[in-house]
Design an enzyme around this catalytic site. Sequence first.
Site, mmCIF file in Angstrom:
data_model
loop_
_atom_site.group_PDB
_atom_site.id
_atom_site.type_symbol
_atom_site.label_atom_id
_atom_site.label_comp_id
_atom_site.label_asym_id
_atom_site.label_seq_id
_atom_site.Cartn_x
_atom_site.Cartn_y
_atom_site.Cartn_z
ATOM 1 N N SER A 1 27.463 -18.926 -52.054
ATOM 2 C CA SER A 1 27.380 -20.225 -52.811
ATOM 3 C C SER A 1 27.335 -21.329 -51.800
ATOM 4 O O SER A 1 27.290 -21.061 -50.627
ATOM 5 C CB SER A 1 28.783 -20.377 -53.616
ATOM 6 O OG SER A 1 29.572 -20.694 -52.858
ATOM 7 N N LYS A 2 27.056 -22.511 -52.282
ATOM 8 C CA LYS A 2 26.944 -23.801 -51.392
ATOM 9 C C LYS A 2 28.044 -23.684 -50.366
ATOM 10 O O LYS A 2 27.788 -24.361 -49.391
ATOM 11 C CB LYS A 2 26.858 -24.855 -52.370
ATOM 12 C CG LYS A 2 25.375 -25.119 -52.809
ATOM 13 C CD LYS A 2 25.463 -26.552 -53.233
ATOM 14 C CE LYS A 2 24.109 -26.840 -54.092
ATOM 15 N NZ LYS A 2 24.209 -27.614 -55.321
ATOM 16 N N ARG A 3 29.224 -23.162 -50.689
ATOM 17 C CA ARG A 3 30.278 -23.321 -49.801
ATOM 18 C C ARG A 3 29.946 -22.725 -48.479
ATOM 19 O O ARG A 3 30.501 -23.018 -47.431
ATOM 20 C CB ARG A 3 31.537 -22.498 -50.101
ATOM 21 C CG ARG A 3 32.570 -23.540 -51.231
ATOM 22 C CD ARG A 3 33.741 -22.607 -51.653
ATOM 23 N NE ARG A 3 33.460 -21.433 -52.194
ATOM 24 C CZ ARG A 3 33.597 -20.169 -51.762
ATOM 25 N NH1 ARG A 3 34.221 -20.243 -50.538
ATOM 26 N NH2 ARG A 3 33.123 -18.941 -52.357
ATOM 27 N N HIS A 4 29.173 -21.832 -48.426
ATOM 28 C CA HIS A 4 28.931 -20.773 -47.438
ATOM 29 C C HIS A 4 27.719 -21.585 -46.658
ATOM 30 O O HIS A 4 27.542 -21.471 -45.280
ATOM 31 C CB HIS A 4 28.334 -19.359 -47.726
ATOM 32 C CG HIS A 4 29.565 -18.554 -48.466
ATOM 33 N ND1 HIS A 4 29.275 -18.385 -49.538
ATOM 34 C CD2 HIS A 4 30.417 -18.034 -48.090
ATOM 35 C CE1 HIS A 4 30.615 -17.756 -50.340
ATOM 36 N NE2 HIS A 4 31.214 -17.504 -48.964
ATOM 37 N N GLY A 5 27.031 -22.547 -47.260
ATOM 38 C CA GLY A 5 25.811 -23.002 -46.280
ATOM 39 C C GLY A 5 24.666 -23.094 -47.632
ATOM 40 O O GLY A 5 24.788 -22.847 -48.652
#
Length: 463
Positions: A242-246
């Site tokens: 998800s966006k949390r990872h990049g």
Amino acid sequence: MICTRFAPSPTGDLHIGGARTALFSWAYARHHGGKFILRIEDTDLARSTPEAVRAILDGMAWLGLAHDEGPFYQTRRMGRYREVLAQMLAAGTAYHCYATPEELEALRAEQEAKREKPRYDGRWRPEPGKVLPSAPPGVNPVVRFRSPREGIVTWDDLVKGRIEIANHELDDLVLARADGTPTYNFCVVVDDWDMGITHVLRGDDHVNNTPRQINILKALDAPIPRYAHLSMILGPDGKKLSKRHGAVSVMQYAEDGYLPEAVINYLARLGWSHGDDEIFSREKLVEWFSLDHITASSAQFDFEKLKWINQHYMKEAPVERLEPLVVARLEKRGFDLARGPDLKAAITLYVDRCNTLEALAKALEPLYTPVAPDAGLIRQHLDDSARPALAAFATGLETVAWEAPAIGELLKATLKAHGLKMPRLAMPLRIILTGQAHTPSVDTVITLIGRETVLARLREYRS
Ligand code: GLU
């Protein structure tokens, strides 16, 4: 003929996981000399947007995943869905259900109270000898699929192996809502049938839909495609990517300075392999691609590896290819490229040190801005005992042959004559000439910047 499709719902950016599904579907079709279809599943009017359609088309174009047919839009195929619904109603494989949402809610509550799995109880399902209630006035019915009750539905998933579901687990799903709009599973079935899809490659979040879709296809006497459900992509921490990872949107990778061939190469290796090969071209991928080497377990996204692959492709790319990409980035930020060294030469010198186009553009910025070296930095690296050497070097630069080896020799000779070690001159030179303490080797940087500019920048440090 092998025919695959990519069928995204346009509800957001083209996700990197979706791009992998598209890539595998594309590669499979290309490998077999088949057809690859793009279908936009836009029936969810509340969530579909034209911007998301644009993002899908842009993303596919950027990745170079050309479709042979389409894009087909489901919203433009409503007539066809109505036609098939009518056929199914006439054939008795679908039926009208007049149960109101309130009735269904009550049914669910009752089942939950009895700790039963909530499911439609078939109250409007026609059966031989069963007398149905008469249609209540003023209620628009939904259309339900008359799902088989007996037996099992099974398929040999090309990634996950054999999957079997008992039909009694599946209830009579809604094919069209009370307002007449067809539902997701129904549209997919009609489309896969009409479009002659032979192989459905998609994310394994759709595994639960597959038995239902197969049953509907059977009811229509349509051929059943082969299915390959790809495991989802996880982030480096093992959680769903998800966006949390990049970045997860394909166009964000374009923006961040990745080359499409690097993203393609990276995605190809995400859950698929060809021996130990890590770096291979799109042509090789097409030549080698088969479903046999797709891993059934989830693949983990590795941002560092993507950067490494990108760097490989940047180094390999002809400078003529990189130049316009870097120009676009620098000009967008207002740099005047006429005020610095030849950009091709600069790219050639810096490309090895950078793993994205964005990093490359950033590294080149100081070459196209008036340099204002930080006085503190200069003081830190240039002490008085080195100043005469710097002045002598500058004098030598006035007449030296303007090429890196000759300039390198001059530098070494100057150091030797003054009894100094390399960093004593190299560091202040870097800072004075580029404003930065980290650069490629100083003789090449001097060569790149040009005699006139170098001498002008050194002038104030010569005394
Ligand atoms: N539209 C679906 C999605 O974006 C894919 C449907 C399919 O591939 O069958 O998840």
